[in-house]
Write a protein that holds these residues in place. Structure first.
Motif: not given
Lengths: 300, 727, 316
Positions: A1-10, A12
């Motif tokens: 849904m939100s690109t950056v949040a995704g990148v952040l959790s990747r 992780e």
């Protein structure tokens, strides 16, 4: 849904990687950096204080004591003219370090100025400076220095000029690159949005970003200059006998490698340790200051 | 459902730790769950919850972390207890994996066909020899090489990659995100795995492409042969696609059970909090529920990891591990205080209450309930080109030159990219304008022109009715009037400056003296709910939410009338997103601010905006009041965007759009959207539609009024946004 | 893979750079303090030349013409492969270069080979076994290698292998045996630099998501390292190795003196001391051409190695 949040959790897992890695590598590089700093400190001390305490004159010949092996009186033996190798080594530190510092300072001055102006001004100014750098880079550095120093006439001063002229391009390229990158940063946009005048923009946001890489390169460069100076002197273009310069000493001992190995090896070890010291210190500084490293920690 | 007697995958008390200089980070700390054959299980949690590390541990990619405890039983084999060779044989053969960022997971130097063929090759050989994989002339088996290539192309066809024969020769950078993810899927499916692990497979993709990938995963599981473990932070996706859900926090499972049960009757306080943070069913422009505090970097070894943020936590929660409770068949909750937690209210969306937030004490919390937008809308006259507009753009266009070769330049063979074409917008004082679009829609370029960082190629920007130029031409007063919060906040903050310096920068440039600056920064910190202790920190010492607050404080420093916010919450977890949106709404009311909010996320824009502008490939597709756009969209693209939002309460799963945003260098003729439009008629290909008024909205579609009328028939309330008329 | 247009562009810029280089090269003799003609004669005879001798020399070699005209004469000759005659011996410079060049190229290539053979496996092993004794040993080697002056290393090799062990000749040119020690002396420094580079580059790549993705396919670790990782890691290495060619030429000068190998380097140093300007100019020009051409080739190979680089051409 939100690109950056995704990148952040990747990231992780990567973040943990980075934490682990930086911690370990910092510990190790810290120890090595310390060794480097120690070598440089001892060298500096020897260069400044050494000549005051050594019992011999660097140029004092003692033909009856030629090519003596290491002994209590001459811990590193004597050379082909009976001069104390240890004494000459100590005086040589002064010459090598002095030249390294002066040449590096000149390179930083020229290179940083050119890089800053080119990166910030852009357009034809940039084009002009960068073509200049291209032309300069078309010559292998030492060959160019050799020719410049050779034609100017063999002397330490000319070696310095030649090495300064040859080595500024690295700084120009790195500084220009940093300026260009930082110029694209959003915080520079923010500064523009609040009406920051050019000069202050330059001083507050661009200059600090350039200082760290320059410090790192300069430290590593000190070692390179020591090597190049010794190389040119070895060829006969730098310090002239009887100046106690490491490269010259090495050149002087080369007919005696078979019988008096210490004449060649003492300055060889000295050069290597000096360069090693600067390299260790430079690597440590890079780990500590490298914006890339910092960014890696920061971005996650 | 397949038999539950023998789970395909059974993770028990898994512990994966990362060594650091201080103490190990316990990324996974005793997680247990199972996946049955043919089942889709969602593994959800915020970033830092350990969900990715868990997924990676299953396939043995936990390095540099280390599995220090527990077991991973896959079809009878404990994967933590076998040697590397056996573990490797399970990868690909039995367990396939799809990663988050598809463009980063394909090797940039090999063509896509080869990367898929390689996966096939691995399953065909007993011993992997380097020469077989490097295509060494005369040594490698050319026939096998060719066979694998052919089968790779078949696989590409199976995952709906158009023209697979020629696409196989393309390199990853020539693939769009959606296409690259399909290629990854083909790789994962090459070995006919029993389990497919998908680690945030759609997070890096646009919403309209997201659904196609998810549908693909769904259909896999539907065959009953492949189970899917879907790692995601998006509860909407879980609701739509998963049979069961596992909620992770602090590396431990908080709750697990059938999706239906967990999402409609959550037992664990964390699951409830997560669900309540969602914008999904909240009244527009009202405060959202939040979870107190943030995910800590490290958790205590003993006790419930959520205790520090839990409303119901007792001393016992912190000093002893919580018990496992089974509230229903196959439903497990790890919580010791379930009795004190009030009975779970049934969350059917419509009558979900928004919990007020006692700990987030704020000027806005005593805001009367009710639909804020209606109140404000009633008081403001709204016309598209309102003369009272505080910030307006008139026919803005921006063209970038992309001629990259000097030879082309000399030949006059120039290429251009029309990033923005003829965009007109305006926003009135106190209102919020939302700009929505996928990546490549030109929305960020519009922002750059509005704030003066880019000069429009044609058209103009007006501030208070006066034309203004770029930053260099604007007066100090004009500059002060517009505050900006950039996308990727981190990059907009100088890493070397302290928070105080960052916030004071606009003040400094406006000539405030040091004392006044200090006072104002303190004031601003309070305004955005940061404590004074944050003032001396630097960028890397702040969390995402805190950084966003710093950026907002800086934007507000000179008391602007308008604040432009580019993707203000896209980098944040649900609970932080809710907090920042609450803050923005409070500030707007308190300071009478006007907002321009840019986002790719329609639900965010729907929550805060009074009026919405939908952009596609550089053009405005539709523009109008938020309710109108959500209730009765008059453009198929708006419709598609609405359909693509996965929702916890939606009845139908999110629908996808075929294809991707066209290149702005070579835009399609006619309507920009016609290639992906489900309603496209021949005339859409040839004739460019103009903006047409449909009630109080305007739409760039030949069939605008029909579409609007059609969507009106559904007469669904604003909250239920899945009419799904066109797909 | 490389467009003709880009090729034309790069050849065009390289030619422009070489044009500037030729002006600088020819202008270098003006750096000589005082009258270059007097300096040349002084170095030839070892005594102060008479005014008439100077005048005659100036006239003979066109020293009285203004710089642009002298440069024009020189460069038009150069284009016709005439680099003039040595002041000292009267031999055509082009012949001298053709005689000396093979020995230097041989040394350069041998040194590069030594460097790559050492550096790539060491760097890869160092990255793959990060933090183990293998990594530490190779990093130590790299540090010492970078810090060691190559002329001293040359003497160390002579002392150990030629004098004590008698395994190789001390100096001169000849067969392979004459090449081994100089190539090691010259190649070690470069090996150290490339080792470090391969290591960092590999570490970066091994961290990349596509390496994990390759593992997730079930790929054997050996193939992950040598196919997926190394192929990517070599991209920056190629650039640097190309630039290192300059480093090799630098080092060749010194190494040729240490091992008394007649070659371009020795010829250059002799010519500098003798103020034999046509020889100096000729050698410098040839070295610059070699260097620029190598860089061009590296740039082009980079574009073949990395499909992400646009082939259409890019403006610096």
């Amino acid at each position: 849904m939100s690109t950056v949040a995704g990148v952040l959790s990747r990231l992780e897992s990567k973040r943990l990687t980075t934490i682990a890695r930086t911690a370990v590598s910092e510990l190790r590089s810290n120890r090595l950096t310390l060794v480097g700093a120690l070598i440089v400190a001892v060298l500096g001390f020897v260069a400044i204080v050494g000549p005051l305490i050594v019992p011999y004159e660097p140029a004092a010949q003692d033909l009856s004591n030629r090519l003596q092996g290491p002994s209590l009186a001459h811990p590193l033996g004597t050379d082909q003219l009976g001069r104390d190798v240890a004494t000459r080594l100590v005086y040589g530190a002064r010459v090598s370090l002095g030249i390294a510092i002066l040449v590096t300072a000149l390179r930083v001055l020229i290179g940083t100025t050119v890089g800053m102006v080119a990166g910030y001004a852009g357009g034809w100014v940039d084009e002009l400076f960068m073509r200049l750098v291209d032309v300069q880079l078309a010559f292998p550095g030492l060959v160019l220095a050799l020719v410049v120093a050779g034609i100017l006439g063999p002397s330490l001063r000319n070696v310095m000029i030649a090495l300064a002229v040859v080595g500024w391009t690295t700084y120009a390229r790195v500084v220009r690159g940093s300026v260009l990158t930082i110029k694209e940063r959003k915080y520079v946009d923010v500064a523009r949005l609040v009406g920051t005048p050019r000069l202050r923009l330059f001083r507050r946001h661009l200059l600090p970003g350039v200082v760290n890489p320059v410090i790192v390169i300069a430290t590593l460069n000190l070692g390179t200059v020591v090597l190049a100076t010794a190389g040119l002197s070895f060829i006969g273009l730098g310090a002239q006998p009887p100046t106690p310069e490491w490269g010259t000493m090495l050149a002087g001992g080369r007919q005696y490698v078979r019988s008096a190995w210490w004449i060649v090896n003492a300055p060889g070890v000295a050069i290597m340790l000096t360069v090693l010291g600067f390299n260790l210190l430079g690597d440590g500084l890079r780990d500590a200051l490298d914006p890339k490293q910092q960014a890696r920690v920061e971005e996650v | 459902m397949v038999s539950r007697d023998t789970p395909l995958l059974s993770v028990e008390n898994l512990e994966t730790h990362f060594d650091t200089a201080v103490e190990p980070v316990r990324a996974v700390d005793g997680a247990s769950f199972t996946v049955d054959p043919g089942e889709v299980v969602g593994l959800v949690g915020e970033s830092g919850s350990g969900k990715s590390v868990t997924a990676r541990s299953i396939v043995g990619l936990e390095s540099p972390g280390e599995i220090v405890g527990g077991s991973i039983r896959f079809d009878g084999t404990d994967l933590t207890d076998v040697d590397d060779r056996i573990r490797r044989q399970h990868r690909g053969d039995r367990i396939g994996m799809v990663f988050q960022d598809p463009t980063a997971t394909l090797n940039p130097v090999f063509d896509v066909g080869e990367q898929i063929a390689e996966a096939l090759r691995i399953h065909d050989v007993d011993r992997q020899r380097l020469t077989d994989f490097m295509h060494v002339p005369f040594v490698s088996d050319r026939q096998a090489w060719r066979d694998h290539r052919e089968r790779a192309i078949e696989l590409m066809e199976q995952v709906d990659i158009a023209d697979p024969g020629s696409r196989a020769g393309d390199y990853p950078h020539e693939f769009s995100g959606g296409m690259a993810q399909r290629a990854m899927l083909a790789i994962a499916l090459a070995g006919d795995p029993d389990l497919l692990i998908a680690d945030e497979p759609t997070t890096a993709l646009d919403t309209t492409t997201q659904a196609t990938i998810l549908e693909r995963l769904d259909s896999l599981a539907a065959t009953g042969e492949t189970a899917v473990l879907l790692v995601t932070h998006d509860l909407g996706i879980v609701a739509e696609r998963c049979d069961r859900v596992v909620v992770l926090y602090g590396g431990q499972v908080m709750e697990s059970g059938p999706t239906e049960q967990v999402l409609t009757a959550p037992e664990h306080p964390y699951t409830r909090d997560l669900l309540e943070c969602l914008i999904d069913d909240a009244e527009p422009q009202t405060r959202l529920s939040t979870i107190e505090g943030t995910v800590p970097d490290r958790f205590d070894e003993i006790g419930c990891p959520f205790a520090s943020r839990c409303d119901y936590a007792t001393a016992a929660c912190r000093t002893s591990d919580p018990p496992i409770v089974d509230p229903g068949p196959d439903h497990r909750v790890v919580c010791g205080e379930l009795e004190t937690v009030p009975d779970a209210h049934v969350m059917d969306g419509a009558n979900r209450s928004t919990r007020s937030e006692p700990t987030d004490g704020h000027a806005g919390s005593d805001r009367p309930p009710g639909n804020e937008r209606e109140r404000r809308v009633a008081s403001a006259s709204r016309t598209g080109d309102g003369t009272a507009a505080i910030l307006a753009a008139r026919n803005l266009s921006k063209r970038f030159e992309t001629t990259d070769s000097w030879v082309d330049r000399l030949r006059g063979n120039r290429r251009y990219l029309d990033a923005v074409e003829d965009v007109s917008v305006s926003v009135e004082r106190g209102q919020t304008l939302g700009i929505v679009g996928e990546s490549g829609s030109g929305k960020s370029t519009v922002v750059d022109m509005l704030v003066g960082l880019e000069a429009p190629t044609s058209g103009r920007v007006e501030l208070d009715g006066n034309p203004v130029g770029t930053v260099a031409d604007r007066s100090a007063e004009q500059l002060a009037k517009v505050g900006v919060v950039f996308q990727h906040t981190r990059g907009s903050i100088n890493p070397r400056a302290t928070v105080r310096d960052v916030i004071a920068e606009p003040l400094f440039e406006s000539g405030w003296d040091a004392d006044r600056r200090t006072d104002r920064v303190d004031e601003l910190l309070e305004l955005v709910d940061l404590s004074p202790t944050h003032a001396d920190r630097r960028r890397h010492q702040l969390s995402g939410g805190q950084l966003q607050r710093v950026a907002i404080a800086r934007a507000l420093a000179l008391e602007p009338a308008v604040v432009v916010l580019d993707e203000p919450v896209s980098a944040l977890d649900v609970s932080n997103r809710a907090k920042i949106l609450n803050l923005l709404l409070d500030l707007q009311e308190q300071l009478g601010l006007t907002y321009v909010v840019v986002s790719h996320d329609l639900s965010v824009v729907g929550h805060v905006a009074d009026e919405v502008l939908v952009m596609y490939a550089g053009q405005v597709m539709e523009r109008g009041p938020t309710e109108t756009l959500f209730d009765r969209p008059s453009h198929p693209y708006t419709n598609a965007l609405l359909d693509a939002i996965p929702s916890v309460s939606g009845d139908t799963p999110a629908a996808s759009l075929p294809g991707s945003v066209p290149s702005a260098v070579d835009p399609p003729s006619g309507c920009r959207f016609h290639m992906r439009c489900p309603l496209a008629e021949p005339e859409c290909r040839s004739e460019t539609p103009s903006m047409e008024a449909v009630d109080d909205a305007r739409s760039r579609c030949h069939f605008a009024s029909e579409i609007a009328a059609d969507s009106d028939d559904d007469s669904e309330p604003l909250e239920h946004i899945s009419p799904d008329t066109f797909s | 893979m490389i467009s003709a247009e880009y090729l034309a562009y790069r050849i065009g810029t390289s030619t422009a750079v070489l044009a500037c280089v030729s002006v600088l090269t020819f202008g270098m003799m003006y750096l000589t303090p005082g009258d270059p003609a007097r300096a040349v004669l002084y170095h030839q005879t070892g005594q102060q030349p008479s005014a008439e001798a100077v005048a005659a020399f100036r006239a003979e070699h066109g020293f009285d013409d203004p710089f642009p005209i002298r440069y024009w004469h020189w460069i038009t000759d150069v284009v016709q492969r005439d680099l003039g005659e040595s002041y000292r011996t009267g031999r055509p410079v082009s012949t001298m270069i053709v005689d000396a060049l093979p020995a230097t190229i041989e040394l350069a290539i041998a040194a590069m080979a030594v460097a790559l053979v050492i550096a790539i496996p060491t760097g890869v092993a160092s990255a793959v076994y990060r933090g183990t004794w293998i990594d530490q040993a190779s990093q130590l080697f790299a540090l010492v290698g970078v810090s060691m002056p190559n002329f001293w290393l040359g003497y160390l090799l002579i002392i150990v292998f030629a004098l004590h062990l008698g395994l190789a000749p001390v100096s001169g040119t000849g067969g392979l045996s004459h090449l081994v020690l100089p190539a090691i002396a010259l190649g070690t420094g470069m090996a150290a630099i490339v080792t470090r580079l391969v290591r960092t580059s590999m570490l970066d790549v091994l961290d990349a998501e596509y390496v994990d993705a390759a593992r997730a396919k079930g790929t054997a670790e050996r193939i992950v390292v040598y196919k997926h990782a190394l192929r990517n890691a070599l991209i920056p290495v190629v650039t640097v190795v190309g630039l290192q060619f300059g480093f090799v030429l630098n080092g060749a000068v010194v190494i040729e003196i240490v091992f008394q190998r007649p070659g371009l380097g020795m010829m250059l140093v002799d010519a500098i001391f003798a103020r034999d300007f046509p020889v100096v100019q000729g050698v410098v020009l040839i070295v610059a051409v070699l260097f620029v051409v190598t860089n061009l080739l590296v740039d082009l190979s980079y574009r073949v190695l990395d499909p992400r680089v646009q082939f259409g051409g890019e403006h610096a």
